[in-house]
Design a protein around this motif. Structure first.
Motif, mmCIF file in Angstrom:
data_model
loop_
_atom_site.group_PDB
_atom_site.id
_atom_site.type_symbol
_atom_site.label_atom_id
_atom_site.label_comp_id
_atom_site.label_asym_id
_atom_site.label_seq_id
_atom_site.Cartn_x
_atom_site.Cartn_y
_atom_site.Cartn_z
ATOM 1 N N LYS A 189 0.820 -1.201 0.000
ATOM 2 C CA LYS A 189 0.000 0.000 0.000
ATOM 3 C C LYS A 189 0.856 1.255 0.000
ATOM 4 O O LYS A 189 0.518 2.256 -0.653
ATOM 5 C CB LYS A 189 -0.926 -0.011 1.222
ATOM 6 C CG LYS A 189 -1.887 1.147 1.260
ATOM 7 C CD LYS A 189 -2.836 1.042 2.431
ATOM 8 C CE LYS A 189 -3.803 2.220 2.455
ATOM 9 N NZ LYS A 189 -4.738 2.128 3.614
ATOM 10 N N TYR A 190 1.973 1.215 0.706
ATOM 11 C CA TYR A 190 2.841 2.386 0.773
ATOM 12 C C TYR A 190 3.484 2.674 -0.584
ATOM 13 O O TYR A 190 3.711 3.828 -0.949
ATOM 14 C CB TYR A 190 3.907 2.177 1.841
ATOM 15 C CG TYR A 190 3.335 2.030 3.225
ATOM 16 C CD1 TYR A 190 2.897 3.135 3.934
ATOM 17 C CD2 TYR A 190 3.198 0.781 3.820
ATOM 18 C CE1 TYR A 190 2.356 3.012 5.196
ATOM 19 C CE2 TYR A 190 2.660 0.635 5.087
ATOM 20 C CZ TYR A 190 2.240 1.755 5.770
ATOM 21 O OH TYR A 190 1.704 1.630 7.009
ATOM 22 N N LYS A 191 3.744 1.623 -1.352
ATOM 23 C CA LYS A 191 4.276 1.824 -2.701
ATOM 24 C C LYS A 191 3.247 2.516 -3.596
ATOM 25 O O LYS A 191 3.579 3.442 -4.343
ATOM 26 C CB LYS A 191 4.674 0.482 -3.294
ATOM 27 C CG LYS A 191 5.103 0.559 -4.749
ATOM 28 C CD LYS A 191 5.277 -0.819 -5.329
ATOM 29 C CE LYS A 191 5.526 -0.723 -6.847
ATOM 30 N NZ LYS A 191 5.617 -2.063 -7.444
ATOM 31 N N GLU A 192 1.984 2.072 -3.505
ATOM 32 C CA GLU A 192 0.947 2.692 -4.314
ATOM 33 C C GLU A 192 0.738 4.156 -3.918
ATOM 34 O O GLU A 192 0.550 5.024 -4.772
ATOM 35 C CB GLU A 192 -0.365 1.906 -4.164
ATOM 36 C CG GLU A 192 -0.270 0.454 -4.634
ATOM 37 C CD GLU A 192 0.028 0.369 -6.133
ATOM 38 O OE1 GLU A 192 -0.321 1.320 -6.858
ATOM 39 O OE2 GLU A 192 0.621 -0.637 -6.555
ATOM 40 N N LEU A 193 0.772 4.439 -2.611
ATOM 41 C CA LEU A 193 0.621 5.826 -2.180
ATOM 42 C C LEU A 193 1.766 6.693 -2.688
ATOM 43 O O LEU A 193 1.566 7.849 -3.102
ATOM 44 C CB LEU A 193 0.548 5.881 -0.653
ATOM 45 C CG LEU A 193 -0.688 5.248 -0.006
ATOM 46 C CD1 LEU A 193 -0.565 5.298 1.511
ATOM 47 C CD2 LEU A 193 -1.950 5.959 -0.459
ATOM 48 N N TRP A 194 2.971 6.142 -2.682
ATOM 49 C CA TRP A 194 4.127 6.897 -3.177
ATOM 50 C C TRP A 194 4.009 7.146 -4.673
ATOM 51 O O TRP A 194 4.316 8.240 -5.165
ATOM 52 C CB TRP A 194 5.402 6.145 -2.859
ATOM 53 C CG TRP A 194 6.640 6.869 -3.267
ATOM 54 C CD1 TRP A 194 7.265 7.875 -2.592
ATOM 55 C CD2 TRP A 194 7.400 6.661 -4.465
ATOM 56 N NE1 TRP A 194 8.358 8.306 -3.279
ATOM 57 C CE2 TRP A 194 8.478 7.580 -4.434
ATOM 58 C CE3 TRP A 194 7.291 5.794 -5.536
ATOM 59 C CZ2 TRP A 194 9.413 7.650 -5.444
ATOM 60 C CZ3 TRP A 194 8.228 5.859 -6.548
ATOM 61 C CH2 TRP A 194 9.276 6.772 -6.502
ATOM 62 N N MET A 195 3.548 6.115 -5.427
ATOM 63 C CA MET A 195 3.393 6.286 -6.865
ATOM 64 C C MET A 195 2.315 7.326 -7.181
ATOM 65 O O MET A 195 2.472 8.143 -8.089
ATOM 66 C CB MET A 195 3.026 4.943 -7.503
ATOM 67 C CG MET A 195 4.152 3.921 -7.471
ATOM 68 S SD MET A 195 5.590 4.430 -8.429
ATOM 69 C CE MET A 195 4.918 4.456 -10.067
ATOM 70 N N GLU A 196 1.220 7.328 -6.424
ATOM 71 C CA GLU A 196 0.182 8.333 -6.643
ATOM 72 C C GLU A 196 0.705 9.735 -6.356
ATOM 73 O O GLU A 196 0.402 10.695 -7.083
ATOM 74 C CB GLU A 196 -1.028 8.019 -5.761
ATOM 75 C CG GLU A 196 -1.783 6.769 -6.181
ATOM 76 C CD GLU A 196 -2.948 6.482 -5.251
ATOM 77 O OE1 GLU A 196 -3.170 7.296 -4.328
ATOM 78 O OE2 GLU A 196 -3.624 5.461 -5.445
ATOM 79 N N GLY A 197 1.478 9.866 -5.315
ATOM 80 C CA GLY A 197 2.067 11.163 -5.018
ATOM 81 C C GLY A 197 3.013 11.639 -6.108
ATOM 82 O O GLY A 197 3.027 12.827 -6.464
ATOM 83 N N GLN A 198 3.807 10.705 -6.672
ATOM 84 C CA GLN A 198 4.718 11.072 -7.755
ATOM 85 C C GLN A 198 3.954 11.483 -9.009
ATOM 86 O O GLN A 198 4.332 12.445 -9.696
ATOM 87 C CB GLN A 198 5.659 9.897 -8.065
ATOM 88 C CG GLN A 198 6.623 9.558 -6.945
ATOM 89 C CD GLN A 198 7.584 10.699 -6.663
ATOM 90 O OE1 GLN A 198 8.083 11.348 -7.577
ATOM 91 N NE2 GLN A 198 7.858 10.939 -5.393
ATOM 92 N N ARG A 199 2.864 10.753 -9.309
ATOM 93 C CA ARG A 199 2.069 11.122 -10.479
ATOM 94 C C ARG A 199 1.438 12.501 -10.299
ATOM 95 O O ARG A 199 1.405 13.320 -11.229
ATOM 96 C CB ARG A 199 0.980 10.068 -10.723
ATOM 97 C CG ARG A 199 1.524 8.687 -11.081
ATOM 98 C CD ARG A 199 0.408 7.796 -11.558
ATOM 99 N NE ARG A 199 0.818 6.395 -11.575
ATOM 100 C CZ ARG A 199 0.523 5.516 -10.632
ATOM 101 N NH1 ARG A 199 -0.220 5.898 -9.589
ATOM 102 N NH2 ARG A 199 0.944 4.280 -10.705
ATOM 103 N N ALA A 200 0.896 12.757 -9.106
ATOM 104 C CA ALA A 200 0.281 14.065 -8.853
ATOM 105 C C ALA A 200 1.306 15.189 -8.949
ATOM 106 O O ALA A 200 1.031 16.264 -9.497
ATOM 107 C CB ALA A 200 -0.398 14.061 -7.485
ATOM 108 N N ALA A 201 2.526 14.952 -8.435
ATOM 109 C CA ALA A 201 3.572 15.983 -8.509
ATOM 110 C C ALA A 201 3.995 16.236 -9.953
ATOM 111 O O ALA A 201 4.200 17.394 -10.361
ATOM 112 C CB ALA A 201 4.772 15.561 -7.666
#
Length: 286
Positions: A189-201
């Motif tokens: 789950k932490y990987k998915e949250l990090w990927m979503e944050g990178q996409r948003a940035a």
């Protein structure tokens, strides 16, 4: 009937012929002998400390060379005394032991709390000496001998001996970090949250660049280009041979001299916005 009972009682009291007596520990078990270091004679084939070549007993007394045996306690490289040896200092009892403790009641005498001498208040003594008109050091010293002023016990200028009372539910230090849910670790789950944050940035950066481009973009028109264009200065004519100056042109594609001048005038006005060395290409603002 009486005889049979008496004979049964005697038989039960007599020891049985095959009954084993309780084994008693020997002195060697109660007080084992001193523990000696490992020797070469005690080594057997297959042991960890088996060596080839010249081997001495002193080699097994070095803790850097001695290896622990598998399934056995680690042997020491020094000689340890037996259980009959007392480590430390032996103190002989001088208080009479248990009999004296049972026969006499040794009560502890209460220790009276010594009264603490309060510190001298030099500020008050100096103030009193100045008010009395004393200015020299000797006069101040004599004044302190006759006027001994002590600080009060509840002096608020200094911290009290007892610390302030704190609430019982108060926690010292930083609060502990909450435990990590293991199910989120298994599901990445932490990987998915990090990927979503990178996409948003990345999307935010892309939108910011687009806004900057749109804000700084200026559309060039035909009139703005002509305003920026600077009319080049007429250079000095090149030198020609005199006998070639009176020679006329052999080819003339214009119908008249007026059309020729009009065409060259338009060409000079548009020279700043056309491509090419001779300014005969397409418009640069397209």
């Amino acid at each position: 009937m009486l005889v049979s009972r008496q004979s049964a009682m005697e038989a039960s009291r007599s020891p049985k012929p095959f009954q084993r007596l309780k084994k008693r520990h020997s002195a060697t078990v109660i007080c084992p002998p001193p523990l000696l270091p490992l020797r070469m004679a005690e080594l057997r084939p297959g042991m960890e400390n088996e060596r080839a070549g010249v081997v001495r007993d002193t080699m097994l007394q070095n803790h850097l060379i001695l290896k622990p045996e598998l399934g056995k306690t680690r042997s020491r490289c020094s000689r340890l005394p037996g259980s009959d040896f007392v480590y430390g200092l032996t103190l002989r009892g001088t208080d009479g032991g248990v009999p004296e403790a049972i026969g006499h009641w040794n009560s502890v005498k209460p220790i009276s709390k010594a009264t603490k001498e309060l510190p001298r208040d030099f500020v008050a003594m100096n103030r009193g000496a100045v008010v009395a008109g004393l200015v020299t050091t000797k006069e101040h010293y004599r004044y302190r001998q006759t006027h001994d002023i002590r600080r009060p016990e509840d002096d608020k200028r200094h911290f009290k001996r007892d610390p302030p009372r704190l609430p019982d539910a108060m926690t010292y230090g930083m609060p502990p970090r909450p435990s990590t849910p293991i199910i989120d670790v298994f599901q990445h789950k932490y990987k998915e949250l990090w990927m979503e944050g990178q996409r948003a940035a990345a999307e935010a950066r892309h939108k910011g660049k687009q806004k900057i481009r749109q804000r700084g973009k200026v559309y060039e028109t035909y009139s703005t280009v002509l305003k920026k264009y600077k009319q080049p200065m007429q250079p000095d004519p090149l030198w020609h041979l005199p006998h070639f100056e009176k020679v006329g042109r052999h080819l003339d594609t214009f119908p008249s001299q007026g059309d020729r001048e009009k065409a060259f005038k338009v060409h000079q006005s548009e020279a700043g916005v056309r491509c090419g060395i001779f300014a005969q290409g397409i418009y640069t603002s397209s």
